[in-house]
Structures are given as structure tokens and as C-alpha cells.
Design a protein around this motif. Sequence first.
Motif, PDB file in Angstrom:
ATOM      1  N   HIS A  68       0.859  -1.179   0.000  1.00 22.21           N
ATOM      2  CA  HIS A  68       0.000   0.000   0.000  1.00 22.21           C
ATOM      3  C   HIS A  68       0.895   1.228   0.000  1.00 22.21           C
ATOM      4  N   GLN A  69       0.405   2.303  -0.616  1.00 18.51           N
ATOM      5  CA  GLN A  69       1.156   3.553  -0.692  1.00 18.51           C
ATOM      6  C   GLN A  69       0.188   4.720  -0.733  1.00 18.51           C
ATOM      7  N   THR A  70       0.616   5.839  -0.178  1.00 17.35           N
ATOM      8  CA  THR A  70      -0.133   7.064  -0.397  1.00 17.35           C
ATOM      9  C   THR A  70       0.108   7.534  -1.828  1.00 17.35           C
ATOM     10  N   LEU A  71      -0.799   8.370  -2.325  1.00 17.19           N
ATOM     11  CA  LEU A  71      -0.669   8.924  -3.669  1.00 17.19           C
ATOM     12  C   LEU A  71      -0.700  10.442  -3.604  1.00 17.19           C
ATOM     13  N   MET A  72       0.115  11.075  -4.433  1.00 15.80           N
ATOM     14  CA  MET A  72       0.020  12.506  -4.643  1.00 15.80           C
ATOM     15  C   MET A  72      -1.173  12.782  -5.556  1.00 15.80           C
ATOM     16  N   PRO A  73      -1.628  14.014  -5.645  1.00 15.78           N
ATOM     17  CA  PRO A  73      -2.674  14.337  -6.627  1.00 15.78           C
ATOM     18  C   PRO A  73      -2.216  13.970  -8.034  1.00 15.78           C
ATOM     19  N   ALA A  74      -3.166  13.694  -8.916  1.00 15.06           N
ATOM     20  CA  ALA A  74      -2.822  13.317 -10.285  1.00 15.06           C
ATOM     21  C   ALA A  74      -2.036  14.414 -10.990  1.00 15.06           C
ATOM     22  N   SER A  75      -2.200  15.648 -10.566  1.00 16.24           N
ATOM     23  CA  SER A  75      -1.451  16.746 -11.172  1.00 16.24           C
ATOM     24  C   SER A  75       0.053  16.564 -11.017  1.00 16.24           C
ATOM     25  N   ALA A  76       0.482  15.784 -10.014  1.00 14.09           N
ATOM     26  CA  ALA A  76       1.915  15.526  -9.840  1.00 14.09           C
ATOM     27  C   ALA A  76       2.482  14.771 -11.032  1.00 14.09           C
ATOM     28  N   LEU A  77       1.682  13.901 -11.651  1.00 11.21           N
ATOM     29  CA  LEU A  77       2.142  13.208 -12.851  1.00 11.21           C
ATOM     30  C   LEU A  77       2.351  14.197 -13.993  1.00 11.21           C
ATOM     31  N   LEU A  78       1.420  15.118 -14.148  1.00  9.82           N
ATOM     32  CA  LEU A  78       1.564  16.112 -15.212  1.00  9.82           C
ATOM     33  C   LEU A  78       2.777  17.007 -14.963  1.00  9.82           C
ATOM     34  N   GLU A  79       3.035  17.331 -13.711  1.00 12.53           N
ATOM     35  CA  GLU A  79       4.234  18.122 -13.393  1.00 12.53           C
ATOM     36  C   GLU A  79       5.495  17.365 -13.789  1.00 12.53           C
ATOM     37  N   GLN A  80       5.504  16.057 -13.551  1.00  7.87           N
ATOM     38  CA  GLN A  80       6.666  15.249 -13.938  1.00  7.87           C
ATOM     39  C   GLN A  80       6.795  15.160 -15.459  1.00  7.87           C
ATOM     40  N   PHE A  81       5.666  15.049 -16.154  1.00  5.91           N
ATOM     41  CA  PHE A  81       5.716  15.021 -17.620  1.00  5.91           C
ATOM     42  C   PHE A  81       6.431  16.261 -18.161  1.00  5.91           C
ATOM     43  N   GLY A  82       6.115  17.401 -17.587  1.00  6.96           N
ATOM     44  CA  GLY A  82       6.640  18.652 -18.116  1.00  6.96           C
ATOM     45  C   GLY A  82       8.022  19.025 -17.622  1.00  6.96           C
ATOM     46  N   ALA A  83       8.520  18.340 -16.595  1.00  6.62           N
ATOM     47  CA  ALA A  83       9.772  18.759 -15.960  1.00  6.62           C
ATOM     48  C   ALA A  83      10.972  18.780 -16.898  1.00  6.62           C
ATOM     49  N   PRO A  84      11.204  17.760 -17.750  1.00 10.22           N
ATOM     50  CA  PRO A  84      12.425  17.784 -18.566  1.00 10.22           C
ATOM     51  C   PRO A  84      12.542  19.014 -19.456  1.00 10.22           C
ATOM     52  N   ARG A  85      11.451  19.498 -19.983  1.00 11.87           N
ATOM     53  CA  ARG A  85      11.554  20.674 -20.856  1.00 11.87           C
ATOM     54  C   ARG A  85      11.990  21.902 -20.060  1.00 11.87           C
TER      55      ARG A  85
END
Length: 506
Positions: A242-259
Motif C-alpha cells: 500500500h502507498q499514499t498517492l500525490m494528486p494526479a497533477s503531480a504526474l503532469l508536473e513530472q511530464f513537463g519537468a524535462p523541458r
Amino acid sequence: MRIAVPRQPTARLSDAWRHSVGTGRFDLALRRDHYESLALVQREIGFRHIRGHGLLSDATGVHQPYEHAGERHVRHAFTYVDQVVDTYLELGIAPFLELGFMPSRLASGDATVFWWKGNITPPRDEREWAALVRAVVGHLADRYGIDQVRRWPIEVWNEPNLEAFWSAGQDAYHRLYEVTARAVKEVDAELQVGGPSLAPGYQDEWIERFAEFVDTRDLPIDFVSRHAYSSGPVQPVPFGAHQTLMPASALLEQFGAPRRQLAGTGLAGLPLHITEFNSSYRPDNPVHDTAFHAAYLAPVLVNGGDLADSFSYWTFCDVFEEVGVPTTPFHGGFGLLAHRQIKKPTYHLYTFMAAMGQQILARGDDHLVTRHDDGRVTVLAWAPADPGGGEPVDGHTVRLSLPLGTPDTRGSAFALRRSVSEDAGNPWAAWREMGRPLAPDHRRLDALREAAEPARSHRNVPVTGGRADVDLVLARHEVTLLELTPVVDETPPWWSDDRLLGLGDA
């Protein structure tokens, strides 16, 4: 408040969500359940590429060293590789090649990862590694044609920023990338090679140093890749986590990070591939099997294409053995499909996306509205999914005024709705209600497949002034697809539904 959806498109819907999907290790494609699952996924969703680990690991048998006349030689064998790639292409999907892990008889050490023991050490002979890379890529080009293989991205290793996947540190990965990328380009200069395939949690310095190394050494690179997960520390239980989850927006933040991290470097502007993403990075976290998961990921699929050229769901099915052979049909596996082709709610999120039109009319926090070229309007809507453990919302309502035709259009539209939620299209809930059987018999497997189908409803909606008003009342963690098709009434003049039983006046 009712949202008046514009008549004119605001953008084209990106298909970055279907560019690629993950699998387990490469050789699992030799298995029947894997084949049947992939065939189903391709019929109903249709991904373009597939990426997995272990292309060069011992189980594929590519690297075959031997001694002759007192000297070491290597035979490169493609018996299994050809069977896997032939299967992929037969099913309309092409490889996204990940070059790894290290063949044991080329490895500089014995450190491994996963139940199936992928070797994570550098090559003890760089020239032999380069020859292996050239042999594999060259064979694929010869067998399938260079024009086709130029469209297959080639990624160097997997998550080298984690010691669990690469034992030698960043500088050694830089050297591996240099040797590998040059070997790929020796086969053909137009082949696509990239990296560094980073796991979440890396510091900006990691990717910035990689960019500096590639630029300083004038190395070939055609795309940048990283992974994205939104889960916290593991709380282990037997056969699960089991794990806690960050909001789904955290995934989008990671998507955009490399740029953001690569702005001003020589890698700025390159295509960006998220070659793995999911909520949890564990293949035994039950959240993957739930209706919550589909609602949680809906805004990621809808918005991810604004940030990355592709984002690859990890994985398409539960034929997967990183922590061992699964012991139950629902075990928290990554897959869109459980074993035996049982569709999870997140599978239907993907089929719903596949049914959307290409013209975006509106997009919000809980909905996406598109139009097809033939005039049909499709709506994807989802209920809030709070990873903080808040009470699931039941009755969340999306109120829309949808454009159908010109402002003077009158008539009606046929509305077809499909939904998954806590109470519909949720085989995990059915399995739980069965008592969580470890090995369901055929009767119960059939019941689980039936429980996995979305709820369906239909009705006729009036169109006035070229608009149809709809109220989508969503159940707990519901994801729904609504399709509206303008009606052309072909009812004959003598027909009356009131006389179905032969009663009443003619």
C-alpha cells in the motif's frame, strides 16, 4: 451552472497517450496469455509502440559467446527476438526498443534486479557491447526494413539514476550512452536513439549533467525520456503493498519537468517521451485494479499530450513477473488487463479515449468534449478522485450545452452512454464480493469478465437551436463516455409505437 460548449474547435486532440504502452520483460511475448491480451488491446485501443525490459537479457538468448581455437567469439542469435517482433507487427504495434539489461557473460559484475535477475552492471568489454548493439539493430533493419526501423525509438537502458537498475553511477552511464548511441548510428544515421530514461525523484543536476555530457562530446541524441509515478513510501503486506498517492497533477508536473530542466541546453526542443507512467511504481499495489484508478488518471490522459510527445502506461496487462509469479487474478498488477483478459476500469478509460473525436470543443477539470469529422459529439467526464482519502463523491454533476449542427438546427440526437464506477464495470469489486478466490474456476472467470463490462444506457435528446442540453450525474469514481449522433428520422408515416400490441385506432 451549465457550460455552453463552443461550436468551433479550440485544438486537435493529441494522441500522445496511445503512442506507446509498456509490457513486462521482452520474452513474455512468447506466452499465450500475453498474446491474447495484446490482441484484445490492439483491437479495442490500438497503441503504436510497445516497450519492455530485457531485450538483451539472457532469456532472449541474443548474446551467445563461445571458445574456438583458443579464442573468444560471439554468435548473435535472434530466434526469440524475431518471434516477439513478428508478433508485435502482426498485431499492429511496433517496438519501442530499450537496450538492456546486460547479458551475464558480458557483464562486469553479478548484481541483478527483479525475480528474473536482469543484470544491472556495465559491460566488461565495451567493444563487445557495441558489437552486440550493432548486431541487434542491424538485424532488425535487415529483417524488417530500414525505413520501418527508423520509426522505432531506441532507448539506452532503464532508470540509470537508481542503483537498483544501474550499479555504476552517472559517469558510467554517460560512457554507456556514448558507446551505445554511436553504435546505433553506425548502423544508420537516421535511427532514433535517446535517453536517459530517468526514474522520478532525480535532482535537476542529473539530467543537466547528462545534457552537458552529450553536448560536450557531440553525441547523437534524437529524444529525451523519463518516467513518472505519483506514489509514496511502501507499506508492505504479504503479497502486496500500500502507498499514499500525490494528486494526479503531480504526474503532469513530472511530464513537463524535462523541458524546464533542459531549457537553454543542447537538448532543448527534442521530442520528450515518458516511457513509463502510472500511479504506483509497485506491481502489487491494489490501487491499480480499482475504479478509483480510472477516475484518478482521466485528467492525465486528457492533458498529458500538452506536455510530452508520448506517455506510456506501464503496463498493458498483468503478464508480468518483476516480483515473482502473481498468486491471484487481482494482485495489484500494473496492467490495464488482469490475467485471462479481464478488463479493469482503467482499461475502459483507454477505450473511451480511443472513441473520442479529434476536434476539441471544450476541456475542463472534469470533462473533455470533442467532435468527430462526421458531426458526432463525444464527452468524456469523470468524478473527482481524492487520493487524500476523502469521502468519494456520489452525484457529481457535469452540465453541458452541446453544439449539434447550426444555430437553426432542430430535431434530436441519439445519446449512447457507457460508464465504469465503483458499482459498474468493476471486476475487482466483484472478485472481492466472491471472497477473493485465488484461482477462480471457469464459471467465476466468466462472471468476472461480465462484471468488467461498462454499464450502458441510451436515450433520445432534443436539439433546439443547434444545441442539446445534457446533465451527466456521476456515481462514485465514475468515468463515463457519452456519444451524441444527430438523428435522421426514417420512421414511416404509418408507424405508431402506441399500437405495438395491436390496440387503438388505425
